[in-house]
Design an enzyme around this catalytic site. Structure first.
Site, PDB file in Angstrom:
ATOM      1  N   SER A 138       0.855  -1.195   0.000  1.00 14.36           N
ATOM      2  CA  SER A 138       0.000   0.000   0.000  1.00 14.36           C
ATOM      3  C   SER A 138       0.884   1.234   0.000  1.00 14.36           C
ATOM      4  O   SER A 138       1.996   1.198   0.544  1.00 14.36           O
ATOM      5  CB  SER A 138      -0.881   0.010   1.254  1.00 14.36           C
ATOM      6  OG  SER A 138      -1.500   1.274   1.420  1.00 14.36           O
ATOM      7  N   TYR A 151      -1.333  -0.212  10.178  1.00 13.03           N
ATOM      8  CA  TYR A 151      -1.503  -0.759   8.820  1.00 13.03           C
ATOM      9  C   TYR A 151      -0.298  -0.387   7.956  1.00 13.03           C
ATOM     10  O   TYR A 151       0.271  -1.238   7.271  1.00 13.03           O
ATOM     11  CB  TYR A 151      -2.795  -0.197   8.230  1.00 13.03           C
ATOM     12  CG  TYR A 151      -3.067  -0.559   6.787  1.00 13.03           C
ATOM     13  CD1 TYR A 151      -3.699  -1.758   6.460  1.00 13.03           C
ATOM     14  CD2 TYR A 151      -2.709   0.304   5.752  1.00 13.03           C
ATOM     15  CE1 TYR A 151      -3.959  -2.078   5.133  1.00 13.03           C
ATOM     16  CE2 TYR A 151      -2.965  -0.012   4.433  1.00 13.03           C
ATOM     17  CZ  TYR A 151      -3.591  -1.203   4.130  1.00 13.03           C
ATOM     18  OH  TYR A 151      -3.844  -1.521   2.816  1.00 13.03           O
TER      19      TYR A 151
HETATM   20  N1  LIG Z   1      -8.819  -0.973  -1.328  1.00  7.18           N
HETATM   21  C1  LIG Z   1      -7.839  -0.088  -1.139  1.00  7.18           C
HETATM   22  O1  LIG Z   1      -8.061   1.150  -1.168  1.00  7.18           O
HETATM   23  C2  LIG Z   1      -6.429  -0.573  -0.924  1.00  7.18           C
HETATM   24  C3  LIG Z   1      -5.395   0.381  -0.973  1.00  7.18           C
HETATM   25  C4  LIG Z   1      -4.081  -0.052  -0.783  1.00  7.18           C
HETATM   26  C5  LIG Z   1      -3.826  -1.385  -0.523  1.00  7.18           C
HETATM   27  N2  LIG Z   1      -4.838  -2.290  -0.455  1.00  7.18           N
HETATM   28  C6  LIG Z   1      -4.508  -3.680  -0.177  1.00  7.18           C
HETATM   29  O2  LIG Z   1      -5.020  -4.485  -1.211  1.00  7.18           O
HETATM   30  C7  LIG Z   1      -5.333  -5.780  -0.699  1.00  7.18           C
HETATM   31  C8  LIG Z   1      -6.744  -6.170  -1.118  1.00  7.18           C
HETATM   32  O3  LIG Z   1      -7.603  -5.164  -0.635  1.00  7.18           O
HETATM   33  P1  LIG Z   1      -9.127  -5.039  -1.138  1.00  7.18           P
HETATM   34  O4  LIG Z   1      -9.535  -3.644  -0.875  1.00  7.18           O
HETATM   35  O5  LIG Z   1      -9.258  -5.625  -2.501  1.00  7.18           O
HETATM   36  O6  LIG Z   1      -9.818  -5.973  -0.062  1.00  7.18           O
HETATM   37  P2  LIG Z   1     -11.335  -6.431   0.116  1.00  7.18           P
HETATM   38  O7  LIG Z   1     -12.168  -6.154  -1.075  1.00  7.18           O
HETATM   39  O8  LIG Z   1     -11.783  -5.902   1.443  1.00  7.18           O
HETATM   40  O9  LIG Z   1     -11.110  -7.994   0.234  1.00  7.18           O
HETATM   41  C9  LIG Z   1     -10.293  -8.513   1.230  1.00  7.18           C
HETATM   42  C10 LIG Z   1      -9.998  -9.934   0.859  1.00  7.18           C
HETATM   43  O10 LIG Z   1      -9.148 -10.474   1.880  1.00  7.18           O
HETATM   44  C11 LIG Z   1      -9.756 -11.647   2.381  1.00  7.18           C
HETATM   45  N3  LIG Z   1      -9.494 -11.764   3.811  1.00  7.18           N
HETATM   46  C12 LIG Z   1      -9.677 -10.804   4.761  1.00  7.18           C
HETATM   47  N4  LIG Z   1      -9.362 -11.312   5.968  1.00  7.18           N
HETATM   48  C13 LIG Z   1      -9.015 -12.615   5.775  1.00  7.18           C
HETATM   49  C14 LIG Z   1      -8.622 -13.655   6.630  1.00  7.18           C
HETATM   50  N5  LIG Z   1      -8.529 -13.495   7.964  1.00  7.18           N
HETATM   51  N6  LIG Z   1      -8.338 -14.867   6.097  1.00  7.18           N
HETATM   52  C15 LIG Z   1      -8.435 -15.050   4.762  1.00  7.18           C
HETATM   53  N7  LIG Z   1      -8.799 -14.101   3.884  1.00  7.18           N
HETATM   54  C16 LIG Z   1      -9.093 -12.891   4.396  1.00  7.18           C
HETATM   55  C17 LIG Z   1     -11.241 -11.516   2.107  1.00  7.18           C
HETATM   56  O11 LIG Z   1     -11.798 -12.796   1.920  1.00  7.18           O
HETATM   57  P3  LIG Z   1     -12.960 -13.395   2.860  1.00  7.18           P
HETATM   58  O12 LIG Z   1     -13.840 -12.267   3.271  1.00  7.18           O
HETATM   59  O13 LIG Z   1     -13.632 -14.426   1.980  1.00  7.18           O
HETATM   60  O14 LIG Z   1     -12.215 -14.019   3.986  1.00  7.18           O
HETATM   61  C18 LIG Z   1     -11.257 -10.759   0.775  1.00  7.18           C
HETATM   62  O15 LIG Z   1     -11.177 -11.645  -0.309  1.00  7.18           O
HETATM   63  C19 LIG Z   1      -5.113  -5.710   0.802  1.00  7.18           C
HETATM   64  O16 LIG Z   1      -3.847  -6.231   1.140  1.00  7.18           O
HETATM   65  C20 LIG Z   1      -5.149  -4.227   1.089  1.00  7.18           C
HETATM   66  O17 LIG Z   1      -4.401  -3.897   2.251  1.00  7.18           O
HETATM   67  C21 LIG Z   1      -6.138  -1.905  -0.655  1.00  7.18           C
END
Ligand SMILES: NC(=O)c1ccc[n+]([C@@H]2O[C@H](COP(=O)([O-])OP(=O)(O)OC[C@H]3O[C@@H](n4cnc5c(N)ncnc54)[C@H](OP(=O)(O)O)[C@@H]3O)[C@@H](O)[C@H]2O)c1
Length: 247
Positions: A138, A151
């Protein structure tokens, strides 16, 4: 032949958001995809979508906060050529308000799980003489992000692992990189992230596909000489000068 034919990709957190988009992108390039997350129903939806598009995928349920589940996932996934450590979680707020449990969850979900899964799978890639690891970091791992200290610390640590693993496994043919997204429209409501738009040179937040396309490039032969990199995918946010408060 598609560019990832014959390769197996394991993408954590692929039941939604960036991980789901990455699963679709790698499957479209010919990879056999292992979809994983806690929620079987959402996992089944992703698998069905990939299969309907002519690809190959299966779902393995795992809770990455549980080290035993991480070990089982590594076993159940079989021989993995492309590992995308995407799953992540955050609790946002003033540092004094973050509880010990929230701290532990971020450290365990964003860092320990990445560490354990890669430590289980990368040596096997090294034995086979090829492999790719892509960590989803991130911009918060690079800049001082207010209300996001823990985070950001986990993501900075992931970037450090990326560099260390690139050095450790590179001689055996394994490439390791990070992508560092800015705000992406996934599970967070647009209202929560729209405040970033004036700060982003491209003047919009990302869609999941903006990130998954970069991950797919890093997984493929076009990135054969890229390793140890942390690649911002943030519309220029972390490169830009902050807005001036006075003239
Ligand atoms: N969205 C943003 O603005 C953003 C910005 C920078 C970085 N990121 C990074 O990008 C990555 C993906 O983010 P996203 O926004 O696409 O996430 P998201 O839509 O909230 O999805 C999170 C995913 O992680 C899985 N997950 C969460 N906790 C878990 C656990 N305890 N065990 C197994 N799986 C788990 C969830 O699956 P289940 O619910 O099925 O368990 C889901 O598939 C993350 O590493 C996040 O830090 C996101």
């Amino acid at each position: 032949m598609s560019e990832l034919s014959g390769q197996t990709a394991l993408i954590t957190g692929s039941t939604s958001g960036i991980g789901r988009a990455t699963a679709l992108a790698l499957a479209a390039r010919g990879a056999t995809v292992v979809v994983t997350g806690r929620h079987a129903e959402r996992g089944a939806e992703v698998v069905e979508k990939i299969q309907a598009d002519g690809g190959t995928a299966r779902f393995v349920a795992a809770d990455l906060l549980d080290p035993g589940d991480v070990a089982r996932l590594a076993r159940d996934a079989g021989a993995v050529d492309i590992l995308v450590n995407n799953a992540g979680l955050g609790s946002f707020g003033p540092s004094a308000d973050i509880t010990s449990d929230q701290y532990d969850a971020m450290l365990h979900g964003n860092l320990r799980a990445v560490y354990l899964l890669t430590a289980a799978l990368a040596p096997k890639m090294a034995e086979r003489g090829h492999g790719v690891v892509i960590n989803v970091s991130s911009g918060a791992g690079t800049i001082g992000d207010v209300n996001n200290a823990v985070y950001g610390a986990t993501k900075a640590a992931v970037n450090s692992l990326t560099r260390a693993w690139s050095a450790e496994y590179g001689p055996s043919g394994v490439r390791v990189n990070s992508v560092a997204p800015g705000p992406v429209l996934t599970s967070l409501p647009y209202e929560w992230i729209k405040g970033y738009v004036p700060l982003i040179p491209l003047r919009r937040v990302a869609q999941p596909e903006d990130v998954s396309e970069v991950i797919a490039f890093l997984a493929g032969p076009g990135a054969a000489y890229v390793s140890g990199a942390v690649i911002p995918v943030d519309g220029g946010l972390t490169a830009a000068e902050p807005p001036k408060l006075v003239g």
